[in-house]
Every structure is written in structure tokens, then in C-alpha cells.
Design a protein around this motif. Structure first.
Motif, PDB file in Angstrom:
ATOM      1  N   GLY A  82       0.819  -1.214   0.000  1.00  0.00           N
ATOM      2  CA  GLY A  82       0.000   0.000   0.000  1.00  0.00           C
ATOM      3  C   GLY A  82       0.849   1.257   0.000  1.00  0.00           C
ATOM      4  O   GLY A  82       0.556   2.221  -0.725  1.00  0.00           O
ATOM      5  N   SER A  83       1.908   1.259   0.798  1.00  0.00           N
ATOM      6  CA  SER A  83       2.807   2.421   0.842  1.00  0.00           C
ATOM      7  C   SER A  83       3.488   2.645  -0.496  1.00  0.00           C
ATOM      8  O   SER A  83       3.597   3.779  -0.968  1.00  0.00           O
ATOM      9  CB  SER A  83       3.871   2.226   1.930  1.00  0.00           C
ATOM     10  OG  SER A  83       3.280   2.094   3.188  1.00  0.00           O
ATOM     11  N   ILE A  84       3.944   1.566  -1.106  1.00  0.00           N
ATOM     12  CA  ILE A  84       4.636   1.666  -2.402  1.00  0.00           C
ATOM     13  C   ILE A  84       3.681   2.152  -3.489  1.00  0.00           C
ATOM     14  O   ILE A  84       4.043   3.003  -4.315  1.00  0.00           O
ATOM     15  CB  ILE A  84       5.275   0.309  -2.774  1.00  0.00           C
ATOM     16  CG1 ILE A  84       6.432   0.008  -1.811  1.00  0.00           C
ATOM     17  CG2 ILE A  84       5.747   0.308  -4.221  1.00  0.00           C
ATOM     18  CD1 ILE A  84       6.950  -1.404  -1.896  1.00  0.00           C
ATOM     19  N   ILE A  85       2.465   1.642  -3.489  1.00  0.00           N
ATOM     20  CA  ILE A  85       1.485   2.064  -4.495  1.00  0.00           C
ATOM     21  C   ILE A  85       1.166   3.543  -4.338  1.00  0.00           C
ATOM     22  O   ILE A  85       1.147   4.293  -5.319  1.00  0.00           O
ATOM     23  CB  ILE A  85       0.205   1.198  -4.409  1.00  0.00           C
ATOM     24  CG1 ILE A  85       0.494  -0.214  -4.916  1.00  0.00           C
ATOM     25  CG2 ILE A  85      -0.939   1.828  -5.194  1.00  0.00           C
ATOM     26  CD1 ILE A  85      -0.631  -1.202  -4.719  1.00  0.00           C
ATOM     27  N   LEU A  86       0.912   3.976  -3.105  1.00  0.00           N
ATOM     28  CA  LEU A  86       0.613   5.390  -2.891  1.00  0.00           C
ATOM     29  C   LEU A  86       1.791   6.282  -3.297  1.00  0.00           C
ATOM     30  O   LEU A  86       1.602   7.323  -3.928  1.00  0.00           O
ATOM     31  CB  LEU A  86       0.247   5.638  -1.432  1.00  0.00           C
ATOM     32  CG  LEU A  86      -1.149   5.181  -1.002  1.00  0.00           C
ATOM     33  CD1 LEU A  86      -1.325   5.360   0.501  1.00  0.00           C
ATOM     34  CD2 LEU A  86      -2.222   5.933  -1.758  1.00  0.00           C
ATOM     35  N   ALA A  87       2.992   5.881  -2.940  1.00  0.00           N
ATOM     36  CA  ALA A  87       4.170   6.665  -3.307  1.00  0.00           C
ATOM     37  C   ALA A  87       4.363   6.671  -4.819  1.00  0.00           C
ATOM     38  O   ALA A  87       4.745   7.691  -5.399  1.00  0.00           O
ATOM     39  CB  ALA A  87       5.410   6.109  -2.618  1.00  0.00           C
ATOM     40  N   GLY A  88       4.088   5.541  -5.465  1.00  0.00           N
ATOM     41  CA  GLY A  88       4.223   5.452  -6.916  1.00  0.00           C
ATOM     42  C   GLY A  88       3.214   6.319  -7.654  1.00  0.00           C
ATOM     43  O   GLY A  88       3.470   6.772  -8.770  1.00  0.00           O
ATOM     44  N   LEU A  89       2.065   6.541  -7.050  1.00  0.00           N
ATOM     45  CA  LEU A  89       1.032   7.381  -7.654  1.00  0.00           C
ATOM     46  C   LEU A  89       1.200   8.853  -7.276  1.00  0.00           C
ATOM     47  O   LEU A  89       0.313   9.668  -7.539  1.00  0.00           O
ATOM     48  CB  LEU A  89      -0.358   6.897  -7.217  1.00  0.00           C
ATOM     49  CG  LEU A  89      -0.767   5.508  -7.693  1.00  0.00           C
ATOM     50  CD1 LEU A  89      -2.077   5.081  -7.050  1.00  0.00           C
ATOM     51  CD2 LEU A  89      -0.885   5.486  -9.214  1.00  0.00           C
ATOM     52  N   ASN A  90       2.325   9.170  -6.655  1.00  0.00           N
ATOM     53  CA  ASN A  90       2.615  10.535  -6.185  1.00  0.00           C
ATOM     54  C   ASN A  90       1.564  11.053  -5.213  1.00  0.00           C
ATOM     55  O   ASN A  90       1.260  12.233  -5.177  1.00  0.00           O
ATOM     56  CB  ASN A  90       2.783  11.505  -7.345  1.00  0.00           C
ATOM     57  CG  ASN A  90       4.039  11.230  -8.132  1.00  0.00           C
ATOM     58  OD1 ASN A  90       5.047  10.809  -7.555  1.00  0.00           O
ATOM     59  ND2 ASN A  90       3.986  11.452  -9.434  1.00  0.00           N
ATOM     60  N   LYS A  91       0.981  10.158  -4.454  1.00  0.00           N
ATOM     61  CA  LYS A  91       0.031  10.533  -3.401  1.00  0.00           C
ATOM     62  C   LYS A  91       0.796  10.662  -2.092  1.00  0.00           C
ATOM     63  O   LYS A  91       1.858  10.071  -1.912  1.00  0.00           O
ATOM     64  CB  LYS A  91      -1.058   9.469  -3.241  1.00  0.00           C
ATOM     65  CG  LYS A  91      -1.833   9.165  -4.483  1.00  0.00           C
ATOM     66  CD  LYS A  91      -2.953  10.140  -4.636  1.00  0.00           C
ATOM     67  CE  LYS A  91      -3.774   9.745  -5.864  1.00  0.00           C
ATOM     68  NZ  LYS A  91      -4.896  10.583  -6.057  1.00  0.00           N
ATOM     69  N   THR A  92       0.244  11.386  -1.171  1.00  0.00           N
ATOM     70  CA  THR A  92       0.851  11.502   0.147  1.00  0.00           C
ATOM     71  C   THR A  92       0.577  10.213   0.929  1.00  0.00           C
ATOM     72  O   THR A  92      -0.577   9.790   1.037  1.00  0.00           O
ATOM     73  CB  THR A  92       0.259  12.697   0.915  1.00  0.00           C
ATOM     74  OG1 THR A  92       0.479  13.875   0.148  1.00  0.00           O
ATOM     75  CG2 THR A  92       0.900  12.844   2.267  1.00  0.00           C
TER      76      THR A  92
END
Length: 90
Positions: free
Chosen positions: A56-66
Motif C-alpha cells: 500500500g505504501s509503495i502504491i501510494l508513493a508510486g502514484l505521487n500521493k501523500t
């Protein structure tokens, strides 16, 4: 987690005035008779939860989300929990 309970038993016995040799024998007996399935289930559950948090952390970071601070904290707690379980098995 199981290690803390063993230490609590040892502390309670020492507080009651039981000699150290007997306390050590009781601790050894508890550790030897603990079911390995208990630790295996804890490792599996905590391991999968930690993997889910990491993904989940990697996906959010990959989508440029906080990435919420709570998510990072939970990930760190999962990794720390796994490390604690493995250190307690020694």
C-alpha cells in the motif's frame, strides 16, 4: 509476546521468594513446552499484514500521493513485531 509472559512468571516467582535455580527451571519448561504453532500463526498473520502495508505504501508513493504517517508507523510496527518474534525465538 510469549517471551514477556515467561518473564512475568519469572518475576512473580522471584517476588514470592522462589530461588533462582527453580525460576530458571520453570522458564525453561515453559519455553520448551510452548506450541510452535502459536509462533508460526503470529508470524504468518503479522507477515501478511506487513506485506500489505508495504505494498500500500509503495502504491501510494508510486502514484505521487501523500502516504499517511499512520501507514508508515504501522509498517514500522509490523517490521518491529516480526523482528521481536524472531529475536524471542533464540
Amino acid at each position: 509476546m510469549a517471551q514477556f509472559k515467561v518473564e512475568k512468571v519469572a518475576q512473580d516467582l522471584a517476588a514470592k521468594g522462589v530461588d533462582q535455580a527453580t525460576v530458571a527451571e520453570v522458564k525453561r519448561t515453559i519455553i520448551e513446552n510452548m506450541k510452535p504453532e502459536t509462533i508460526d500463526k503470529a508470524v504468518l498473520f503479522l507477515g501478511w499484514a506487513t506485506v500489505a502495508l508495504a505494498v500500500g505504501s509503495i502504491i501510494l508513493a508510486g502514484l505521487n500521493k501523500t502516504v499517511p504517517e499512520a501507514l508508515w508507523s504501522a509498517l514500522g510496527a509490523g517490521i518491529g513485531g516480526l523482528a521481536g518474534i524472531f529475536m524471542g525465538k533464540q
